[in-house]
Motif scaffolding. Structure first.
Motif, mmCIF file in Angstrom:
data_model
loop_
_atom_site.group_PDB
_atom_site.id
_atom_site.type_symbol
_atom_site.label_atom_id
_atom_site.label_comp_id
_atom_site.label_asym_id
_atom_site.label_seq_id
_atom_site.Cartn_x
_atom_site.Cartn_y
_atom_site.Cartn_z
ATOM 1 N N VAL A 1 0.853 -1.187 0.000
ATOM 2 C CA VAL A 1 0.000 0.000 0.000
ATOM 3 C C VAL A 1 0.891 1.240 0.000
ATOM 4 O O VAL A 1 1.751 1.397 0.867
ATOM 5 C CB VAL A 1 -0.926 0.019 1.230
ATOM 6 N N PHE A 2 0.685 2.095 -0.965
ATOM 7 C CA PHE A 2 1.454 3.332 -1.050
ATOM 8 C C PHE A 2 0.636 4.539 -0.579
ATOM 9 O O PHE A 2 1.145 5.400 0.113
ATOM 10 C CB PHE A 2 1.904 3.574 -2.494
ATOM 11 N N TYR A 3 -0.612 4.581 -0.961
ATOM 12 C CA TYR A 3 -1.438 5.754 -0.700
ATOM 13 C C TYR A 3 -2.357 5.520 0.485
ATOM 14 O O TYR A 3 -3.176 4.595 0.487
ATOM 15 C CB TYR A 3 -2.269 6.085 -1.950
ATOM 16 N N THR A 4 -2.199 6.360 1.499
ATOM 17 C CA THR A 4 -3.065 6.303 2.679
ATOM 18 C C THR A 4 -3.720 7.665 2.856
ATOM 19 O O THR A 4 -3.094 8.612 3.337
ATOM 20 C CB THR A 4 -2.262 5.953 3.943
ATOM 21 N N PRO A 5 -4.962 7.820 2.441
ATOM 22 C CA PRO A 5 -5.610 9.137 2.508
ATOM 23 C C PRO A 5 -5.834 9.595 3.942
ATOM 24 O O PRO A 5 -5.996 8.789 4.860
ATOM 25 C CB PRO A 5 -6.936 8.911 1.785
ATOM 26 N N LYS A 6 -5.825 10.903 4.117
ATOM 27 C CA LYS A 6 -6.137 11.488 5.422
ATOM 28 C C LYS A 6 -7.644 11.372 5.665
ATOM 29 O O LYS A 6 -8.439 11.253 4.729
ATOM 30 C CB LYS A 6 -5.727 12.956 5.448
ATOM 31 N N PRO A 7 -8.060 11.408 6.917
ATOM 32 C CA PRO A 7 -9.490 11.243 7.219
ATOM 33 C C PRO A 7 -10.303 12.524 7.068
ATOM 34 O O PRO A 7 -11.449 12.570 7.490
ATOM 35 C CB PRO A 7 -9.474 10.773 8.682
ATOM 36 N N TRP A 8 -9.729 13.578 6.474
ATOM 37 C CA TRP A 8 -10.459 14.840 6.337
ATOM 38 C C TRP A 8 -10.433 15.308 4.884
ATOM 39 O O TRP A 8 -9.727 14.777 4.048
ATOM 40 C CB TRP A 8 -9.872 15.918 7.248
ATOM 41 N N GLY A 9 -11.224 16.347 4.611
ATOM 42 C CA GLY A 9 -11.271 16.914 3.273
ATOM 43 C C GLY A 9 -11.824 15.938 2.249
ATOM 44 O O GLY A 9 -12.528 14.976 2.571
ATOM 45 N N TRP A 10 -11.499 16.207 0.994
ATOM 46 C CA TRP A 10 -11.973 15.377 -0.107
ATOM 47 C C TRP A 10 -11.497 13.943 0.065
ATOM 48 O O TRP A 10 -12.238 13.003 -0.234
ATOM 49 C CB TRP A 10 -11.474 15.965 -1.419
ATOM 50 N N GLU A 11 -10.277 13.755 0.559
ATOM 51 C CA GLU A 11 -9.734 12.410 0.758
ATOM 52 C C GLU A 11 -10.576 11.605 1.742
ATOM 53 O O GLU A 11 -10.774 10.399 1.575
ATOM 54 C CB GLU A 11 -8.298 12.483 1.280
#
Length: 464
Positions: A419-429
């Motif tokens: 896994v490379f991409y770990t989105p933040k829990p806020w905003g569009w992500e």
């Protein structure tokens, strides 16, 4: 021998009456020197060197007008040493060799050691620094270098390693005030024969407009005092208008080719990353007022929008690029506002470096696994031979699924389920974080593809 070698020798501090005020007021002893207490204070490095320390090559790094040349003279005067001065702006290899010959002659003649003061030493090219190096190594000359640029970037490592770098700071307002007061009172070298008083506005303009540079302060002071007519009592009363005319320079100090250029753009970027629109606007204004290329600033705003906001707010990149285009369309001063709008938007946007770190991790893995073949089901199959070999076989077309997504493996087997991409829990992500995790869990539990070209060939019917 070049006349340049005779600029000042043996610490001579006598100045003709027509010399600029800043030169006439140059301190003649460490007791007269104002500022740099972290170097000149009791027990500090320069205090020890001047009074009792050994000869040691030194490089003074600091802004203009902070005392680099003065300190070089004071050090060289200790022990009645010979002082040869060069400016790297006009000196070349020939002048360096002449200085070395002068040092050898001084030692042979009177057993005097020689300090070689090299002003603007960062202006010497590599060949010139290489020419100087062996003479510093042998001790033929002891180097006193002065530079306004970071020595780490401008001076070759061997020369830097044989010198002690001392960092000087801009003079504080109270230090400048002390220098100006002394100058106004000094009748021998200063302006004591032209009694003058400055109002609060003149003081404020002088202390702020000189930017910690004593040379700028004294030259402006001299012009303001001498162009102000005396009143009936013989006193020249300098006001803000007179001082503003005397300064005739922007209060914004900036060097587009030097370290301050990078310091200010770094401050702008960090302000955007730190979600501070006020600081962002301040650093933007500082750079624009100093004459920085607006497109350079626009590129950094675009970078911050991608690197520090990323997919937390995809419109930050749109705003940044729009500001860049708007500036190109409008120019200054109207286009400045477009850059300011982008600065505020990027500063206020939710922050995420998930994309930045994801790409770095993916790049590192790609470099490590660059020889891994593309899985067969992901390969292009434009010919019948490729199809017989299994290219694109069993590929699942996501648009054929009612959900627009299928649980497919797209990474090659040796990479696994990294896994490379770990989105933040806020905003569009944050809106897509849970869905992405759910899909990854499904794919991880769906088995692996391990078919080879031979497997595919064996599976095909034999053509008649």
């Amino acid at each position: 021998m070049s006349d340049q070698l005779n600029l000042f020798r043996n610490g001579d501090s006598t100045h003709p009456a027509f010399a600029p005020l800043a030169e006439r007021m140059r301190p003649r002893s460490l007791d007269e020197f104002v500022g740099q207490s972290h170097l000149t204070g009791e027990g500090k490095i320069l205090h020890r060197l001047i009074h009792e320390g050994p000869f040691q090559s030194l490089i003074f790094w600091g802004p203009p007008g902070c005392g680099k040349t003065t300190l070089a003279r004071l050090i060289a005067r200790r022990g009645d040493a010979n002082l040869v001065s060069l400016s790297a702006v006009t000196a070349g290899t020939r002048e360096i060799r002449a200085a070395v010959d002068e040092a050898l002659a001084a030692w042979s003649r009177s057993r005097k050691r020689t300090w070689l003061f090299m002003d603007e030493i960062h202006r010497l090219n590599k060949a010139q620094q290489d020419a100087l190096l062996p003479h510093v190594e042998k001790g033929t000359v002891t180097l006193l270098g002065a530079t306004t640029e970071n020595p780490s970037f401008e001076i070759i490592r061997p020369l830097l390693s044989r010198s002690r770098v001392l960092v000087l700071e801009p003079l504080a307002p109270e230090e400048l005030r002390a220098i100006v007061r002394r100058t106004l009172e000094d009748r021998e070298r200063g302006l004591g024969d032209f009694p003058a008083e400055m109002d609060d506005n003149a003081w404020a303009l002088l202390l702020e407009g000189s930017g910690g540079d004593a040379r700028v302060a004294l030259n402006a002071l001299e012009l303001a005092v001498l162009t102000t007519p005396p009143d009936s009592g013989g006193v020249r009363r300098v006001d803000g208008d007179a001082m503003r005319e005397a300064l005739q320079r922007s209060a914004v100090h900036y060097d587009k080719a030097g370290e301050e250029h990078f310091n200010l753009i770094s401050a702008l970027h960090k302000s955007l990353r730190g979600s501070d629109p006020d600081a962002g606007l301040y650093w933007l204004a500082r750079m624009l007022e100093a004459g920085e290329d607006p497109m350079y600033i626009a590129r950094r705003i675009v970078r911050a929008a991608s690197e520090d906001v990323g997919l937390a707010d995809p419109f930050a990149l749109v705003q940044a690029l729009s500001a860049q285009q708007a500036y190109q369309f409008l120019g200054s001063p109207e286009g400045d506002l477009a850059l300011a709008q982008a600065v505020v938007y990027v500063a206020l946007a939710p922050k995420s470096n998930s994309l930045y770190t994801a790409y770095k991790a993916a790049r590192d893995t790609a470099r490590r696994t660059g020889a891994v073949p593309v899985p067969f089901h992901l390969r292009n199959a434009p010919t019948s031979l490729m199809k017989r070999l299994g290219y694109a076989r069993d590929y699942q077309y996501p648009h054929d699924s009612p959900e627009g997504w299928v649980p497919e493996r797209y990474l090659p087997e040796p990479v696994g389920n990294e896994v490379f991409y770990t989105p933040k829990p806020w905003g569009w992500e944050g809106k897509w974080r849970e869905l992405l995790e759910k899909r990854r869990r499904i794919v991880r539990g769906g088995g692996n593809r391990k078919q080879t070209a031979r497997d595919h060939i064996e599976d095909q019917p034999v053509e008649s």
